[in-house]
Design a protein around this motif. Structure first.
Motif, PDB file in Angstrom:
ATOM      1  N   ARG A  51       0.836  -1.212   0.000  1.00 55.34           N
ATOM      2  CA  ARG A  51       0.000   0.000   0.000  1.00 55.34           C
ATOM      3  C   ARG A  51       0.868   1.258   0.000  1.00 55.34           C
ATOM      4  O   ARG A  51       0.590   2.222  -0.721  1.00 55.34           O
ATOM      5  N   ASN A  55       1.089   3.986  -2.957  1.00 51.49           N
ATOM      6  CA  ASN A  55       0.799   5.396  -2.691  1.00 51.49           C
ATOM      7  C   ASN A  55       1.935   6.295  -3.156  1.00 51.49           C
ATOM      8  O   ASN A  55       1.708   7.392  -3.692  1.00 51.49           O
ATOM      9  N   ALA A  58       1.782   6.589  -6.912  1.00 51.59           N
ATOM     10  CA  ALA A  58       0.642   7.430  -7.292  1.00 51.59           C
ATOM     11  C   ALA A  58       0.889   8.897  -6.992  1.00 51.59           C
ATOM     12  O   ALA A  58       0.452   9.782  -7.747  1.00 51.59           O
ATOM     13  N   HIS A  92      -5.029  -3.840  -5.595  1.00 57.86           N
ATOM     14  CA  HIS A  92      -5.775  -2.801  -4.876  1.00 57.86           C
ATOM     15  C   HIS A  92      -4.840  -1.998  -3.975  1.00 57.86           C
ATOM     16  O   HIS A  92      -4.887  -0.753  -3.966  1.00 57.86           O
ATOM     17  N   LYS A  93      -3.972  -2.695  -3.253  1.00 55.22           N
ATOM     18  CA  LYS A  93      -3.043  -1.998  -2.359  1.00 55.22           C
ATOM     19  C   LYS A  93      -2.059  -1.140  -3.148  1.00 55.22           C
ATOM     20  O   LYS A  93      -1.701  -0.027  -2.727  1.00 55.22           O
ATOM     21  N   ASP A  95      -2.617   0.235  -5.910  1.00 56.83           N
ATOM     22  CA  ASP A  95      -3.356   1.272  -6.637  1.00 56.83           C
ATOM     23  C   ASP A  95      -3.011   1.239  -8.122  1.00 56.83           C
ATOM     24  O   ASP A  95      -2.709   2.263  -8.742  1.00 56.83           O
ATOM     25  N   THR A  96      -3.072   0.030  -8.691  1.00 57.15           N
ATOM     26  CA  THR A  96      -2.732  -0.132 -10.099  1.00 57.15           C
ATOM     27  C   THR A  96      -3.600  -1.224 -10.701  1.00 57.15           C
ATOM     28  O   THR A  96      -4.130  -2.089  -9.983  1.00 57.15           O
TER      29      THR A  96
END
Length: 271
Positions: A51, A55, A58, A92-93, A95-96
C-alpha cells in the motif's frame, strides 16, 4: 541507465528493493527514488508495504506506465483461487490495474506447481500481470517451472553478490534468456568492508558498493535491486554506468565464500 531485455520490455538494470521498509519509510524511500530517476521498484505481499509503495508511485510525478513494478505471491497462497484473490488484493493496495512482473516468492513443495503456474498465466491473459517469474529457485526448480508454465518465466530473483556469484544458475539463466534479478547485491553491507572492492573503487573514484553493483550489472542478463533509505546512497546506487570493470576485475571480485554468505544472511535477519 542500462536495461535488461525481457520479452518486449526493457527493464532498468538497477531498481529499488523494499524488503523491511515499513510504513512511511517505504513511502518516502520510493517517492525519493522515483524523483532521482529510479524506474524499477520491487515489493512483495510478505513485505507488508504494498500500500505504501503504491501510494508513493501514485503521489510521484512519474507515470505509472513508466515504472517497472514487481510484486511476489506468498508461498501459502499458491492454490489457484488463493493466488488470484491475493493478486487482486495486491493490485488494490498498489493502486494499479496491473503489475509488470509477478513472482512466486519461494518454492513450495506442497503446492501443485502446474496449477499455480496456470493461474499466473490466467492473470497474464486477463491483463493483471505482464510477466511472470520465480524467486529463490535452484536451477532444477527453475527448469521444472519453465517446463510447466504456459507463459515464459521472465526472471529468477535470487541473492547475488560477489560472495555468492551463483555461477551455475547465472550460466543457465543466460543460456535460457531468463533475467537474473539480484537481491541483496551489496551483501547486506558486507561489501563495504571489503579491501578488494575499496582498492578497485579508488581507481574509478567509486565506492565499494558502486563497484559491487557494477560487477553485478555487467553480467549479461542481470539486474540488481539494492535497498537503501539514504538519499545519498540511492543516488550513488544509480551512478554506476559511467565506468566499466575490466575482465580481470570482474573475475577477481567474484569470491564464493560460504562464511561470508552466512554472515550476510545474519546481517539481513538482524536488519
Amino acid at each position: 541507465m542500462e536495461h535488461v531485455s525481457v520479452a518486449d520490455d526493457d527493464v532498468p538494470a538497477v531498481g529499488l528493493g523494499t524488503w523491511k521498509l515499513d510504513g512511511q519509510t517505504a513511502y518516502g524511500t520510493v517517492k525519493t527514488a522515483l524523483s532521482l530517476g529510479y524506474r524499477h521498484v520491487d515489493t512483495a505481499q510478505a513485505y507488508g508495504n504494498e500500500r505504501h509503495v503504491g501510494n508513493a508511485i501514485a503521489d510521484s510525478d512519474v507515470d505509472r506506465d513508466d515504472v517497472f513494478l514487481t510484486t511476489k505471491v506468498r508461498p501459502d497462497r499458491y492454490e489457484p483461487g488463493d493466488l488470484k484473490a491475493s493478486v487482486r488484493e495486491s493490485l488494490h493496495k498498489l493502486d494499479t490495474d496491473y503489475v509488470d512482473l509477478l513472482l512466486l516468492h519461494w518454492p513450495n513443495p506442497l503446492s501443485d506447481l502446474d496449477a499455480t503456474l496456470r493461474a499466473m498465466a490466467d492473470l497474464v491473459d486477463d491483463g493483471a500481470v505482464t510477466h511472470v517469474g520465480v524467486s529463490n529457485f535452484s536451477v532444477d526448480q527453475l527448469k521444472r517451472a519453465q517446463a510447466r508454465s504456459p507463459v515464459p518465466i521472465a526472471t529468477n530473483q535470487v541473492q547475488f553478490h560477489p560472495f555468492k556469484p551463483q555461477r551455475e544458475l547465472l550460466r543457465y539463466c543466460q543460456d535460457e534468456d531468463v533475467m537474473l534479478t539480484a537481491y541483496s547485491p551489496l551483501a547486506h553491507g558486507a561489501v563495504l568492508d571489503d579491501d578488494l572492492l575499496w582498492a578497485i573503487g579508488r581507481s574509478y573514484d567509486k565506492t565499494p558498493a558502486q563497484v559491487a553493483l557494477r560487477w553485478a550489472t555487467q553480467h549479461r542478463g542481470v539486474c540488481a535491486i539494492p535497498k537503501s533509505t539514504s538519499r545519498e546512497h540511492l543516488e550513488q546506487n544509480l551512478d554506476i554506468f559511467d565506468f566499466k570493470l575490466d575482465a580481470d576485475e570482474v573475475e577477481r571480485i567474484a569470491r564464493p565464500n560460504g562464511l561470508k554468505t552466512a554472515e550476510t544472511m545474519l546481517r539481513g535477519m538482524l536488519g
